[in-house]
Design a protein around this motif. Structure first.
Motif, PDB file in Angstrom:
ATOM      1  N   THR A 191       0.430  -1.364   0.069  1.00 24.65           N
ATOM      2  CA  THR A 191       0.265   0.097   0.027  1.00 24.65           C
ATOM      3  C   THR A 191       1.170   1.260   0.258  1.00 24.65           C
ATOM      4  O   THR A 191       2.378   1.207   0.159  1.00 24.65           O
ATOM      5  CB  THR A 191      -1.064  -0.271   1.227  1.00 24.65           C
ATOM      6  N   PRO A 192       0.936   2.125  -0.342  1.00 22.68           N
ATOM      7  CA  PRO A 192       0.985   3.703   0.090  1.00 22.68           C
ATOM      8  C   PRO A 192       1.670   3.882   1.063  1.00 22.68           C
ATOM      9  O   PRO A 192       2.410   4.034   1.540  1.00 22.68           O
ATOM     10  CB  PRO A 192       0.100   4.908  -0.131  1.00 22.68           C
ATOM     11  N   ALA A 193       0.530   3.029   2.288  1.00 21.72           N
ATOM     12  CA  ALA A 193       2.089   2.909   3.528  1.00 21.72           C
ATOM     13  C   ALA A 193       3.451   2.200   3.392  1.00 21.72           C
ATOM     14  O   ALA A 193       4.302   3.001   4.332  1.00 21.72           O
ATOM     15  CB  ALA A 193       0.876   2.515   4.646  1.00 21.72           C
ATOM     16  N   ASP A 194       3.526   1.161   2.842  1.00 19.39           N
ATOM     17  CA  ASP A 194       4.419   0.558   2.723  1.00 19.39           C
ATOM     18  C   ASP A 194       5.642   1.433   1.897  1.00 19.39           C
ATOM     19  O   ASP A 194       6.525   1.385   2.379  1.00 19.39           O
ATOM     20  CB  ASP A 194       4.273  -0.587   1.999  1.00 19.39           C
ATOM     21  N   CYS A 195       5.291   1.884   0.856  1.00 19.95           N
ATOM     22  CA  CYS A 195       5.779   2.238  -0.099  1.00 19.95           C
ATOM     23  C   CYS A 195       6.737   3.955   0.865  1.00 19.95           C
ATOM     24  O   CYS A 195       7.769   4.325   0.135  1.00 19.95           O
ATOM     25  CB  CYS A 195       5.570   3.151  -0.776  1.00 19.95           C
ATOM     26  N   VAL A 196       6.124   4.793   1.537  1.00 17.12           N
ATOM     27  CA  VAL A 196       6.670   5.315   2.622  1.00 17.12           C
ATOM     28  C   VAL A 196       7.485   5.263   3.364  1.00 17.12           C
ATOM     29  O   VAL A 196       8.052   5.721   3.612  1.00 17.12           O
ATOM     30  CB  VAL A 196       5.383   7.137   2.623  1.00 17.12           C
ATOM     31  N   LEU A 197       7.044   4.277   4.262  1.00 18.27           N
ATOM     32  CA  LEU A 197       8.019   3.767   5.586  1.00 18.27           C
ATOM     33  C   LEU A 197       9.235   2.967   5.150  1.00 18.27           C
ATOM     34  O   LEU A 197      10.028   3.385   5.134  1.00 18.27           O
ATOM     35  CB  LEU A 197       7.245   2.999   6.177  1.00 18.27           C
ATOM     36  N   ALA A 198       9.001   2.494   3.657  1.00 19.37           N
ATOM     37  CA  ALA A 198      10.264   1.844   3.233  1.00 19.37           C
ATOM     38  C   ALA A 198      10.700   2.357   2.333  1.00 19.37           C
ATOM     39  O   ALA A 198      12.559   2.545   2.641  1.00 19.37           O
ATOM     40  CB  ALA A 198       9.749   0.780   2.302  1.00 19.37           C
ATOM     41  N   ALA A 199      11.105   3.975   1.929  1.00 18.16           N
ATOM     42  CA  ALA A 199      11.233   5.049   1.103  1.00 18.16           C
ATOM     43  C   ALA A 199      11.965   5.283   2.720  1.00 18.16           C
ATOM     44  O   ALA A 199      13.086   5.965   1.986  1.00 18.16           O
ATOM     45  CB  ALA A 199      10.730   6.043   0.512  1.00 18.16           C
ATOM     46  N   ILE A 206      12.809  -6.594   8.731  1.00 18.44           N
ATOM     47  CA  ILE A 206      12.339  -5.446   8.046  1.00 18.44           C
ATOM     48  C   ILE A 206      13.626  -5.579   6.890  1.00 18.44           C
ATOM     49  O   ILE A 206      13.080  -4.627   6.282  1.00 18.44           O
ATOM     50  CB  ILE A 206      13.044  -4.105   9.547  1.00 18.44           C
ATOM     51  N   LEU A 207      14.375  -5.523   7.395  1.00 19.55           N
ATOM     52  CA  LEU A 207      15.306  -5.574   5.888  1.00 19.55           C
ATOM     53  C   LEU A 207      15.177  -6.244   4.886  1.00 19.55           C
ATOM     54  O   LEU A 207      14.935  -6.444   3.755  1.00 19.55           O
ATOM     55  CB  LEU A 207      16.988  -6.592   6.725  1.00 19.55           C
ATOM     56  N   ARG A 208      14.126  -7.651   4.740  1.00 19.19           N
ATOM     57  CA  ARG A 208      13.649  -8.575   3.807  1.00 19.19           C
ATOM     58  C   ARG A 208      12.925  -7.334   3.156  1.00 19.19           C
ATOM     59  O   ARG A 208      12.865  -7.356   1.947  1.00 19.19           O
ATOM     60  CB  ARG A 208      12.541  -9.124   4.089  1.00 19.19           C
ATOM     61  N   TRP A 209      11.750  -6.575   3.882  1.00 17.67           N
ATOM     62  CA  TRP A 209      10.615  -6.027   3.303  1.00 17.67           C
ATOM     63  C   TRP A 209      11.021  -4.278   2.827  1.00 17.67           C
ATOM     64  O   TRP A 209      11.246  -3.666   1.779  1.00 17.67           O
ATOM     65  CB  TRP A 209       9.809  -5.730   4.599  1.00 17.67           C
ATOM     66  N   ALA A 210      12.046  -3.387   2.958  1.00 19.62           N
ATOM     67  CA  ALA A 210      12.155  -2.490   2.555  1.00 19.62           C
ATOM     68  C   ALA A 210      13.207  -3.051   1.723  1.00 19.62           C
ATOM     69  O   ALA A 210      13.182  -1.934   0.786  1.00 19.62           O
ATOM     70  CB  ALA A 210      13.515  -1.428   3.532  1.00 19.62           C
ATOM     71  N   ARG A 211      14.218  -4.032   1.899  1.00 16.63           N
ATOM     72  CA  ARG A 211      14.755  -4.004   0.287  1.00 16.63           C
ATOM     73  C   ARG A 211      14.220  -5.126  -0.705  1.00 16.63           C
ATOM     74  O   ARG A 211      14.379  -3.952  -1.243  1.00 16.63           O
ATOM     75  CB  ARG A 211      15.999  -5.316   0.840  1.00 16.63           C
ATOM     76  N   GLY A 212      13.192  -5.236  -0.259  1.00 13.56           N
ATOM     77  CA  GLY A 212      12.225  -5.799  -1.347  1.00 13.56           C
ATOM     78  C   GLY A 212      11.293  -4.355  -2.306  1.00 13.56           C
ATOM     79  O   GLY A 212      11.237  -4.113  -3.582  1.00 13.56           O
ATOM     80  N   PHE A 213      11.324  -3.333  -1.414  1.00 16.67           N
ATOM     81  CA  PHE A 213      11.004  -1.843  -2.485  1.00 16.67           C
ATOM     82  C   PHE A 213      12.277  -1.177  -2.786  1.00 16.67           C
ATOM     83  O   PHE A 213      11.862  -0.662  -4.027  1.00 16.67           O
ATOM     84  CB  PHE A 213      10.598  -1.078  -0.929  1.00 16.67           C
ATOM     85  N   THR A 257      11.770  -2.551  -5.690  1.00 18.17           N
ATOM     86  CA  THR A 257       9.960  -1.964  -6.938  1.00 18.17           C
ATOM     87  C   THR A 257      10.114  -1.788  -8.652  1.00 18.17           C
ATOM     88  O   THR A 257       8.983  -2.298  -9.183  1.00 18.17           O
ATOM     89  CB  THR A 257       9.137  -1.568  -5.931  1.00 18.17           C
ATOM     90  N   ARG A 258      11.624  -0.604  -9.241  1.00 18.05           N
ATOM     91  CA  ARG A 258      10.910  -0.079 -10.323  1.00 18.05           C
ATOM     92  C   ARG A 258      11.715  -1.539 -11.021  1.00 18.05           C
ATOM     93  O   ARG A 258      11.091  -1.546 -12.104  1.00 18.05           O
ATOM     94  CB  ARG A 258      12.589   0.510 -10.067  1.00 18.05           C
ATOM     95  N   THR A 259      12.440  -2.496 -10.636  1.00 15.51           N
ATOM     96  CA  THR A 259      13.113  -3.433 -12.010  1.00 15.51           C
ATOM     97  C   THR A 259      11.280  -4.487 -11.660  1.00 15.51           C
ATOM     98  O   THR A 259      11.678  -5.451 -12.296  1.00 15.51           O
ATOM     99  CB  THR A 259      13.832  -4.567 -11.402  1.00 15.51           C
ATOM    100  N   ALA A 260      10.695  -4.620 -10.657  1.00 14.11           N
ATOM    101  CA  ALA A 260       9.592  -5.449 -10.284  1.00 14.11           C
ATOM    102  C   ALA A 260       8.536  -4.925 -11.449  1.00 14.11           C
ATOM    103  O   ALA A 260       7.409  -5.736 -11.448  1.00 14.11           O
ATOM    104  CB  ALA A 260       9.131  -6.054  -8.971  1.00 14.11           C
ATOM    105  N   GLY A 261       8.249  -3.788 -11.768  1.00 16.85           N
ATOM    106  CA  GLY A 261       7.813  -2.999 -12.638  1.00 16.85           C
ATOM    107  C   GLY A 261       6.103  -2.954 -11.465  1.00 16.85           C
ATOM    108  O   GLY A 261       4.756  -2.812 -11.973  1.00 16.85           O
ATOM    109  N   LEU A 262       6.349  -1.937 -10.720  1.00 17.75           N
ATOM    110  CA  LEU A 262       5.003  -1.952  -9.704  1.00 17.75           C
ATOM    111  C   LEU A 262       4.833  -0.539  -9.918  1.00 17.75           C
ATOM    112  O   LEU A 262       6.044   0.296  -9.884  1.00 17.75           O
ATOM    113  CB  LEU A 262       5.357  -2.540  -7.979  1.00 17.75           C
ATOM    114  N   VAL A 263       3.725   0.069  -9.552  1.00 13.20           N
ATOM    115  CA  VAL A 263       3.065   1.840 -10.130  1.00 13.20           C
ATOM    116  C   VAL A 263       2.457   1.135  -8.870  1.00 13.20           C
ATOM    117  O   VAL A 263       1.173   0.820  -8.654  1.00 13.20           O
ATOM    118  CB  VAL A 263       2.874   1.656 -11.199  1.00 13.20           C
TER     119      VAL A 263
END
Length: 150
Positions: A49-57, A82-89, A92-98
């Motif tokens: 969700t946007p919450a994930d994107c903001v906090l992971a950033a 936390i590391l798995r989750w944050a590094r996954g974001f 995201t550019r290479t995963a093609g998420l928008v």
């Protein structure tokens, strides 16, 4: 390194407040890591969700680059979720998420399909204003006040 130290004092970080900040950061990280041990994303949804994107950033841009918090997060090996989750974001550019206009994170193909459907609906609505008479000629629809002339 010196410019960062100057910024720290502006934000109230000192030898007095440092332990307090560290304590609360560690407390936050423990709670977040425990949550992410049971959920892939913050809100327990199947997609970010946007919450994930903001906090992971924040984690990728600040906490994983700052010496003290990076040492705690990476070298301590206490927060693997936390590391798995944050590094996954970070990928995201290479995963093609928008992020769509309505604030939902989807893959690029889904976003394109949704945009094409929206455009097709808009075209259909415009074309709906034009009616085809029995002879195949397009004329303004009567429902829009532009019916066939008599």
């Amino acid at each position: 390194r010196q410019p960062m130290r100057t910024m720290l004092t502006r934000y109230g970080v000192s030898s007095v407040t440092g332990p307090y900040i560290t304590y609360h950061f560690e407390r936050f990280c423990r709670a977040l890591d425990d949550h992410l041990a049971h959920h892939r994303y913050l809100l327990g949804t199947p997609k970010p969700t946007p919450a994930d994107c903001v906090l992971a950033a924040s984690f990728n841009a600040q906490f994983l680059r700052d010496h003290a918090s990076r040492k705690l997060l990476v070298e301590g090996d206490e927060y693997p979720n936390i590391l798995r989750w944050a590094r996954g974001f970070d990928q995201t550019r290479t995963a093609g998420l928008v992020l769509t206009e309505d604030g939902i994170v989807v893959d690029a193909a889904t976003a394109r399909a949704q945009e094409e459907a929206r455009l097709a609906a808009a075209r259909s609505e415009e074309e709906g204003q034009l009616a085809v008479d029995p002879k195949g000629r397009r004329r303004r629809s009567a429902s829009r006040g532009g019916g066939p002339k008599r």
